[in-house]
Design a protein around this motif. Structure first.
Motif, short mmCIF file in Angstrom:
data_model
loop_
_atom_site.label_atom_id
_atom_site.label_comp_id
_atom_site.label_asym_id
_atom_site.label_seq_id
_atom_site.Cartn_x
_atom_site.Cartn_y
_atom_site.Cartn_z
N SER A 217 0.82 -1.21 0.00
CA SER A 217 0.00 0.00 0.00
C SER A 217 0.85 1.26 0.00
CB SER A 217 -0.94 0.00 1.21
OG SER A 217 -1.80 -1.11 1.19
N LEU A 218 1.96 1.24 0.73
CA LEU A 218 2.79 2.43 0.87
C LEU A 218 3.78 2.62 -0.28
CD1 LEU A 218 3.57 2.27 4.69
CD2 LEU A 218 2.14 3.96 3.54
N LYS A 219 4.09 1.53 -0.99
CA LYS A 219 5.14 1.60 -2.01
C LYS A 219 4.94 2.72 -3.04
CE LYS A 219 7.84 -1.21 -5.21
NZ LYS A 219 7.93 -0.14 -6.25
N PRO A 220 3.75 2.87 -3.64
CA PRO A 220 3.63 3.93 -4.65
C PRO A 220 3.83 5.33 -4.09
CG PRO A 220 1.49 2.91 -4.21
CD PRO A 220 2.52 2.06 -3.56
N TYR A 221 3.50 5.52 -2.81
CA TYR A 221 3.69 6.84 -2.19
C TYR A 221 5.16 7.05 -1.82
CZ TYR A 221 -1.36 6.95 -2.07
OH TYR A 221 -2.69 6.94 -2.44
N ILE A 222 5.81 5.99 -1.38
CA ILE A 222 7.25 6.08 -1.10
C ILE A 222 8.00 6.39 -2.39
CG2 ILE A 222 9.29 4.78 -0.36
CD1 ILE A 222 7.43 3.24 1.57
N ASP A 223 7.66 5.67 -3.46
CA ASP A 223 8.32 5.87 -4.75
C ASP A 223 8.11 7.29 -5.28
OD1 ASP A 223 9.15 3.26 -4.62
OD2 ASP A 223 7.66 2.49 -6.06
N ALA A 224 6.93 7.86 -4.96
CA ALA A 224 6.62 9.21 -5.47
C ALA A 224 7.08 10.31 -4.52
CB ALA A 224 5.11 9.33 -5.69
N GLY A 225 7.75 9.92 -3.42
CA GLY A 225 8.20 10.91 -2.45
C GLY A 225 7.07 11.54 -1.66
N LYS A 226 5.96 10.80 -1.53
CA LYS A 226 4.78 11.33 -0.84
C LYS A 226 4.48 10.61 0.47
CE LYS A 226 2.37 13.17 -4.92
NZ LYS A 226 2.20 14.53 -4.37
N PHE A 227 5.46 9.93 1.02
CA PHE A 227 5.31 9.29 2.32
C PHE A 227 6.22 10.01 3.30
CE2 PHE A 227 6.48 5.68 5.29
CZ PHE A 227 5.27 5.71 5.98
N LYS A 228 5.61 10.67 4.32
CA LYS A 228 6.39 11.49 5.24
C LYS A 228 5.97 11.19 6.68
CE LYS A 228 7.03 15.24 1.89
NZ LYS A 228 6.88 16.69 1.59
N PRO A 229 6.63 10.22 7.31
CA PRO A 229 6.31 9.93 8.72
C PRO A 229 6.53 11.15 9.60
CG PRO A 229 7.63 8.17 7.74
CD PRO A 229 7.65 9.31 6.77
N PHE A 230 5.79 11.19 10.72
CA PHE A 230 5.90 12.32 11.63
C PHE A 230 6.39 11.88 13.00
CE2 PHE A 230 1.41 10.90 11.97
CZ PHE A 230 1.34 10.62 13.34
N THR A 231 6.89 12.84 13.75
CA THR A 231 7.19 12.65 15.16
C THR A 231 6.20 13.49 15.96
OG1 THR A 231 8.82 14.43 15.08
CG2 THR A 231 9.64 12.18 14.77
N TYR A 232 6.06 13.17 17.23
CA TYR A 232 5.06 13.86 18.04
C TYR A 232 5.60 15.20 18.56
CZ TYR A 232 3.01 9.20 17.94
OH TYR A 232 2.49 8.00 17.53
N GLY A 233 4.68 16.07 18.95
CA GLY A 233 5.09 17.31 19.58
C GLY A 233 4.63 18.56 18.88
#
Length: 346
Positions: A217-233
């Motif tokens: 599910s995440l692969k096409p977004y990772i490949d397109a540079g559209k997967f951006k995990p976040f940290t809290y705060g």
């Protein structure tokens, strides 16, 4: 024949003739007015969306579908010294008894809900349903989003409470990017866990399909540079703040949504079977990464939500999964939102 006999026979014939006339008239009316009861049963539900305002934010709840939830297979309870064991062993009959109190019995249909938030400047989707990962029962989110008046291309960002299949699968049904303009965000902790081959090899077999579904599910977004995990705060968008709530998964997140003094907590997988887990919050799931931690989170958020009175957006309470938590005499209750069919006032 005597006149007396003739009169008697005629008297008997009059009621018979009258009855025949009634029958004839009935048949004539039936023939003249066709019956509509023979119309085929439609067999489909109404489009699965529900809309409300939270301050100046428009919230549209989207149903991805329902599926038979395996109550007896996955409900567990932490027992001192034994860890999490099947609930049917820890408390035989409890699940069925609690379901019966709510007029339910297995198989129980589990709702899969997602939440579309229009902040006025962004369109943000919280969770995405199962997509193609759960079969034909689910994967209705895109159709319901369109029925609600939006297009997948309008979605700017997608925030995932965690990376279980029924929350991530909808971003890429059959591996195809469904939201081509959206950035996908999930906690860095959950991303690190579920995208690790090493963790997959060490995980219980029950979870193996989750790892594979996440990667696909995440692969096409990772490949397109559209997967951006976040940290809290910090806020991810004005009015939307992630809150660490580990237990169900290592990086499970709540999202507090606030607008004009009104609040709604999108709590992901705090509850799977409301009829069981509200009266007994200690009931956990075989899917929990840390059952004791998940139980503690549930107890904490039940208590806080009951005290504070904010809205809840629940992923797995019967659609639309919007309501409040209440407490009385040491027990917690779910109070669903009163249905409001009037036009949403902006």
């Amino acid at each position: 024949m005597s006149s007396k006999s003739a009169g008697t026979s005629l008297g008997r014939l009059i009621p018979i003739a009258a009855a025949a006339l009634v029958i004839t008239e009935t048949l004539f009316v039936s023939a003249a007015k066709p019956s509509f009861a023979a119309a085929p049963i439609v067999g489909t539900q109404a489009p699965g969306f529900y809309r409300m305002m939270l301050g100046s934010f428009e919230i549209t709840v989207l149903s991805d579908g329902t599926h038979p939830f395996p109550v007896h297979k996955v409900l567990t309870q932490v027992v001192g010294g034994k860890g999490a064991i099947p609930l049917d062993q820890a408390a035989p009959g409890e699940a069925d008894a609690l379901l019966a109190e709510s007029k339910l019995a297995v198989p129980v249909q589990g709702s899969i809900n997602a939440f579309l938030i229009n902040t006025g400047s962004k369109l943000i989707l919280i969770d995405s349903g199962a997509g193609s990962l759960y079969g034909d029962c689910c994967g209705h989110l895109i159709a319901n989003l369109k029925s609600a008046g939006y297009s997948p291309d309008q979605v700017d960002e997608i925030y995932l409470t965690h990376l279980h299949a029924d929350h991530v699968g909808g971003i890429a049904p059959n591996g195809n990017m469904a939201f081509k303009n959206a950035v996908v965000r999930v906690s860095q902790v959950d991303a690190d866990y579920w995208l690790s081959d090493k963790n997959e090899q060490a995980a219980p077999k029950l979870l193996n399909s989750m790892f594979e579904g996440d990667k696909a599910s995440l692969k096409p977004y990772i490949d397109a540079g559209k997967f951006k995990p976040f940290t809290y705060g910090e806020q991810l968008s004005p009015g939307i703040t992630p809150i660490a709530s580990p237990g169900h998964t290592p990086g499970h997140s709540f999202f507090m949504v606030e607008s004009d003094g009104q609040r709604m907590l999108m709590w992901g997988d705090v509850v799977h079977v409301a009829a069981v887990q509200f009266p007994n919050p200690s009931v956990t799931l075989a899917y929990d990464s840390d059952a004791q931690m998940a139980e503690n989170e549930r107890e904490m958020v039940f208590s806080e939500a009951a005290r504070s009175g904010y809205w809840i957006g629940a992923a797995h309470i019967s659609f639309p999964g919007v309501g409040h938590v209440s407490a009385s005499q040491g027990k917690y209750y779910w109070i669903p939102a009163n249905y409001d069919g009037s036009p949403v006032q902006k």
